[in-house]
Every structure is written in structure tokens, then in C-alpha cells.
Motif scaffolding. Structure first.
Motif, PDB file in Angstrom:
ATOM      1  N   VAL A  56       0.828  -1.207   0.000  1.00 12.85           N
ATOM      2  CA  VAL A  56       0.000   0.000   0.000  1.00 12.85           C
ATOM      3  C   VAL A  56       0.859   1.252   0.000  1.00 12.85           C
ATOM      4  CG1 VAL A  56      -1.688   1.332   1.324  1.00 12.85           C
ATOM      5  CG2 VAL A  56      -1.969  -1.137   1.078  1.00 12.85           C
ATOM      6  N   ARG A  57       1.828   1.282   0.899  1.00 11.12           N
ATOM      7  CA  ARG A  57       2.693   2.453   0.987  1.00 11.12           C
ATOM      8  C   ARG A  57       3.442   2.680  -0.319  1.00 11.12           C
ATOM      9  NH1 ARG A  57       3.244   7.301   3.440  1.00 11.12           N
ATOM     10  NH2 ARG A  57       5.427   7.892   3.681  1.00 11.12           N
ATOM     11  N   GLY A  58       3.994   1.618  -0.866  1.00 13.25           N
ATOM     12  CA  GLY A  58       4.752   1.747  -2.104  1.00 13.25           C
ATOM     13  C   GLY A  58       3.900   2.198  -3.269  1.00 13.25           C
ATOM     14  N   ASP A  95      -5.983  -3.292  -1.583  1.00 14.55           N
ATOM     15  CA  ASP A  95      -4.751  -2.492  -1.468  1.00 14.55           C
ATOM     16  C   ASP A  95      -4.761  -1.328  -2.458  1.00 14.55           C
ATOM     17  OD1 ASP A  95      -3.763  -4.027   0.566  1.00 14.55           O
ATOM     18  OD2 ASP A  95      -2.425  -5.234  -0.708  1.00 14.55           O
ATOM     19  N   ARG A  96      -5.302  -1.570  -3.644  1.00 12.98           N
ATOM     20  CA  ARG A  96      -5.380  -0.491  -4.636  1.00 12.98           C
ATOM     21  C   ARG A  96      -6.217   0.668  -4.109  1.00 12.98           C
ATOM     22  NH1 ARG A  96      -7.137  -3.980  -9.969  1.00 12.98           N
ATOM     23  NH2 ARG A  96      -5.226  -5.229 -10.206  1.00 12.98           N
ATOM     24  N   ARG A  97      -7.388   0.339  -3.551  1.00 12.25           N
ATOM     25  CA  ARG A  97      -8.283   1.380  -3.054  1.00 12.25           C
ATOM     26  C   ARG A  97      -7.645   2.180  -1.931  1.00 12.25           C
ATOM     27  NH1 ARG A  97     -13.942  -2.140  -2.770  1.00 12.25           N
ATOM     28  NH2 ARG A  97     -14.263  -2.314  -5.037  1.00 12.25           N
ATOM     29  N   THR A  98      -7.020   1.491  -1.011  1.00 13.91           N
ATOM     30  CA  THR A  98      -6.365   2.179   0.104  1.00 13.91           C
ATOM     31  C   THR A  98      -5.228   3.049  -0.406  1.00 13.91           C
ATOM     32  OG1 THR A  98      -6.882   0.309   1.553  1.00 13.91           O
ATOM     33  CG2 THR A  98      -5.231   1.879   2.338  1.00 13.91           C
ATOM     34  N   ALA A  99      -4.459   2.515  -1.345  1.00 10.07           N
ATOM     35  CA  ALA A  99      -3.321   3.251  -1.894  1.00 10.07           C
ATOM     36  C   ALA A  99      -3.788   4.511  -2.622  1.00 10.07           C
ATOM     37  CB  ALA A  99      -2.521   2.363  -2.847  1.00 10.07           C
ATOM     38  N   MET A 100      -4.915   4.437  -3.334  1.00  4.39           N
ATOM     39  CA  MET A 100      -5.417   5.597  -4.064  1.00  4.39           C
ATOM     40  C   MET A 100      -5.812   6.724  -3.100  1.00  4.39           C
ATOM     41  SD  MET A 100      -4.948   4.794  -7.181  1.00  4.39           S
ATOM     42  CE  MET A 100      -3.603   3.732  -6.617  1.00  4.39           C
ATOM     43  N   VAL A 101      -6.409   6.348  -1.975  1.00  2.00           N
ATOM     44  CA  VAL A 101      -6.788   7.346  -0.975  1.00  2.00           C
ATOM     45  C   VAL A 101      -5.547   8.008  -0.396  1.00  2.00           C
ATOM     46  CG1 VAL A 101      -7.860   7.713   1.284  1.00  2.00           C
ATOM     47  CG2 VAL A 101      -8.943   6.196  -0.398  1.00  2.00           C
ATOM     48  N   LEU A 102      -4.542   7.210  -0.048  1.00  2.47           N
ATOM     49  CA  LEU A 102      -3.296   7.760   0.488  1.00  2.47           C
ATOM     50  C   LEU A 102      -2.583   8.623  -0.546  1.00  2.47           C
ATOM     51  CD1 LEU A 102      -1.818   4.691   2.429  1.00  2.47           C
ATOM     52  CD2 LEU A 102      -2.803   6.784   3.406  1.00  2.47           C
ATOM     53  N   THR A 128       1.926   6.376  -7.104  1.00  3.47           N
ATOM     54  CA  THR A 128       0.752   7.035  -7.665  1.00  3.47           C
ATOM     55  C   THR A 128       0.799   8.540  -7.431  1.00  3.47           C
ATOM     56  OG1 THR A 128      -0.569   5.028  -7.285  1.00  3.47           O
ATOM     57  CG2 THR A 128      -1.770   7.091  -7.666  1.00  3.47           C
ATOM     58  N   ALA A 129       1.181   8.939  -6.222  1.00  7.31           N
ATOM     59  CA  ALA A 129       1.298  10.371  -5.923  1.00  7.31           C
ATOM     60  C   ALA A 129       2.375  11.013  -6.783  1.00  7.31           C
ATOM     61  CB  ALA A 129       1.609  10.571  -4.441  1.00  7.31           C
ATOM     62  N   GLU A 142      -3.871  10.450  -2.944  1.00  6.27           N
ATOM     63  CA  GLU A 142      -4.535  11.751  -3.055  1.00  6.27           C
ATOM     64  C   GLU A 142      -4.078  12.686  -1.943  1.00  6.27           C
ATOM     65  OE1 GLU A 142      -6.432  13.055  -5.360  1.00  6.27           O
ATOM     66  OE2 GLU A 142      -6.304  11.238  -6.585  1.00  6.27           O
ATOM     67  N   ASP A 143      -3.928  12.114  -0.758  1.00 10.23           N
ATOM     68  CA  ASP A 143      -3.462  12.928   0.372  1.00 10.23           C
ATOM     69  C   ASP A 143      -2.024  13.376   0.168  1.00 10.23           C
ATOM     70  OD1 ASP A 143      -3.708  13.980   3.159  1.00 10.23           O
ATOM     71  OD2 ASP A 143      -2.173  12.460   3.553  1.00 10.23           O
ATOM     72  N   MET A 144      -1.174  12.471  -0.303  1.00  6.23           N
ATOM     73  CA  MET A 144       0.230  12.809  -0.553  1.00  6.23           C
ATOM     74  C   MET A 144       0.356  13.872  -1.651  1.00  6.23           C
ATOM     75  SD  MET A 144       2.120   9.106  -0.573  1.00  6.23           S
ATOM     76  CE  MET A 144       2.058   7.985   0.822  1.00  6.23           C
ATOM     77  N   ALA A 145      -0.412  13.706  -2.703  1.00  6.80           N
ATOM     78  CA  ALA A 145      -0.296  14.621  -3.854  1.00  6.80           C
ATOM     79  C   ALA A 145      -0.780  16.013  -3.514  1.00  6.80           C
ATOM     80  CB  ALA A 145      -1.095  14.069  -5.032  1.00  6.80           C
ATOM     81  N   SER A 146      -1.643  16.141  -2.521  1.00  7.77           N
ATOM     82  CA  SER A 146      -2.182  17.445  -2.168  1.00  7.77           C
ATOM     83  C   SER A 146      -1.280  18.224  -1.234  1.00  7.77           C
ATOM     84  CB  SER A 146      -3.557  17.282  -1.506  1.00  7.77           C
ATOM     85  OG  SER A 146      -3.446  16.572  -0.271  1.00  7.77           O
ATOM     86  N   ARG A 147      -0.239  17.600  -0.726  1.00  5.86           N
ATOM     87  CA  ARG A 147       0.663  18.280   0.217  1.00  5.86           C
ATOM     88  C   ARG A 147       1.594  19.243  -0.493  1.00  5.86           C
ATOM     89  NH1 ARG A 147       2.484  12.973   3.749  1.00  5.86           N
ATOM     90  NH2 ARG A 147       0.413  12.392   4.472  1.00  5.86           N
TER      91      ARG A 147
END
Length: 268
Positions: A218-220, A254-261, A225-226, A263-268
Motif C-alpha cells: 500500500v505504501r509503495g 490495497d489499490r483502493r487504500t493506496a489511491m486514498v493515500l 501514484t502520488a 490523493e493525500d500525498m499529492a495534495s501536500r
């Protein structure tokens, strides 16, 4: 080690030798007055004024005037002007492209050195990265031949002494791939992590790939993605490739969780 005393040999040439052999183009007999555009002798203008005029001229699209002003300032010892000239030569921007001339200018900047944290340190770090790139691939029809080991050493100097994120990323790639020396995946990950913390998109993608391959799915995947979302067009292709490969291997959850994370990373 004093950071004002970089000394090394590149392609059989020493920095001192290049400087003695004529680092810059022949001195201009005249400079340009910043306010009126009237020519005056270089002695009548300070390095700072010449550099400022060159910057203004460049921003206005007057690259011939910018080149002459930067050249005059560089001949008087202005590191920023020398750095701008080098990039103009490297890109063929307002002057005929000449990688070897750019190489010599970058080497002159490095030979002078700078204290980390000083204004000049940014120029030195960038010049080290540029020199490393030239050493990695060589310059056709010049004395500079490809030397990956020297390139790796130059990246290390910029990464370790100046914390340059581009150098940290490039060093990570060389360590990962075993270019210029033995492969060292652990050290590669360390340098990717340092660059990623500074917002380097390529390093974020590479670190994400490493994490994914080592079971942190998930983290990777979220990091890759970000990085893809933030990447410039020049990097988007290869980042998309590794992201899509990881995406295909991950589970739906894992894909769904990774996509949510992501989006958060990309917005920082």
C-alpha cells in the motif's frame, strides 16, 4: 575537508589546468549600462550590476545582451553569471550549443568551491550535478570521455556535502543499478528517501517501487501514484510504467487504500 577546495581530475583535465587554459570566452571590451543601455567599460560596472542587467535582459528576451553581460560578470568572478553562462551553452539558449564550453564553466565553479549554506553553494551543487551528468555519458568530440565512477563520485559530493536532492536521486539510481561501482540497494534507498523528503518526484517514485518490492504494498503503490500525479511530462512515462506494473499486482483492497493515500500525498 574544506568545502572551498574541491580538486579533482575529469577526463584527464584538472580544474586548475582548465582555468589556466582559458575558461571563458575572450573578454568583452564593453559592457552595458543597466539603466540607459549605453555601453561602458567593464571597469565602470560592478559584477552585481552586470549580473542584474544580464538577468533583466534575459527575462526580456534580449539573450544576446544577457550573454554579454553574464560573460563580463563571469570574467570578474561572479559565480551566478558563470552558472548562467554554462546553462546557456548547455541548452543552446541564446548562444550556439557547446557542451564542452558548459563543462569547463561548471568545472570552474566547482574549483572555486563554496561553504555549504552560502549563496554560492547552490551554484556549486548544481555544477557538480551537471558535471556528473557529462561524466556519466561523455561529450563527443572533446577530451571528456564517459567515466561512470567519476560521475558517481561527483554526485556523492553534491549529495553529501550540499544535500542536493537531484544529486541524491541520481546517486541512488547509480547505486541501485551498480553503475560506476558495486550495487548497494540499501544505500540507494537511503538516498532516495532523503531526496523524496525534499519533494523530488523521481525519488518518491523509486522509493515507492522499492517499498512495494519489499512487501509494503500500500505504501509503495501510494507513493508511486502520488509521484505520477505530480510528475512533469519528462518523467511521467517511466513513472507511469512502474506504477501500472505495481497496480496490476496489488489486490483490489490495497489499490483502493493506496489511491486514498496517494490523493493525500499529492495534495501536500
Amino acid at each position: 575537508m574544506s568545502h572551498r577546495a574541491f580538486s579533482y581530475c575529469v577526463g584527464g583535465l584538472t580544474a586548475a589546468g582548465i582555468l589556466a587554459g582559458g575558461l571563458l570566452a575572450a573578454p568583452s571590451a564593453r559592457a552595458f549600462d543597466e539603466q540607459s543601455g549605453v555601453a561602458s567599460t567593464p571597469a565602470q560596472k560592478s559584477m552585481r550590476s552586470l549580473f542584474k542587467f544580464g538577468f533583466t535582459a534575459y527575462q526580456s528576451g534580449n539573450k544576446d545582451e544577457a550573454f554579454r553581460a553574464y560573460r563580463d560578470a563571469a570574467e570578474q568572478g561572479h559565480s551566478g553569471a558563470r552558472w548562467k553562462l554554462a546553462h546557456m551553452y548547455a541548452a543552446g539558449d541564446g548562444v550556439a550549443e557547446d557542451d564542452y564550453q558548459a563543462f569547463k564553466l561548471f568545472e570552474g565553479i566547482v574549483s572555486e568551491g563554496a561553504t555549504p549554506g552560502s549563496q554560492e553553494s547552490t551554484f556549486v551543487a548544481n555544477a557538480l550535478v551537471s558535471l556528473a551528468g557529462y561524466m556519466k555519458r561523455g561529450i563527443p568530440n572533446s577530451p571528456v570521455i564517459a567515466d561512470p565512477r567519476r560521475a558517481r563520485d561527483l554526485y556523492w559530493q553534491a549529495a553529501a556535502n550540499f544535500g542536493d536532492p537531484n544529486a541524491q536521486y541520481e546517486l541512488g539510481r547509480m547505486l541501485r543499478d551498480g553503475q560506476g561501482g558495486n550495487a548497494d540497494p540499501r544505500q540507494a534507498a537511503r538516498w532516495f528517501n532523503l531526496a523524496a523528503q525534499k519533494g523530488h518526484v523521481g525519488a518518491q517514485a523509486m522509493l515507492g517501487q522499492i517499498l512495494f518490492e519489499h512487501g509494503q504494498t500500500v505504501r509503495g503503490l501510494s507513493m508511486m501514484t502520488a509521484a505520477l500525479q505530480k510528475a512533469e511530462p519528462v518523467d511521467r512515462g517511466w513513472i507511469r510504467q512502474i506504477q501500472e506494473e505495481a497496480f496490476a499486482l496489488a489486490s483490489e483492497a490495497d489499490r483502493r487504500t493506496a489511491m486514498v493515500l496517494a490523493e493525500d500525498m499529492a495534495s501536500r
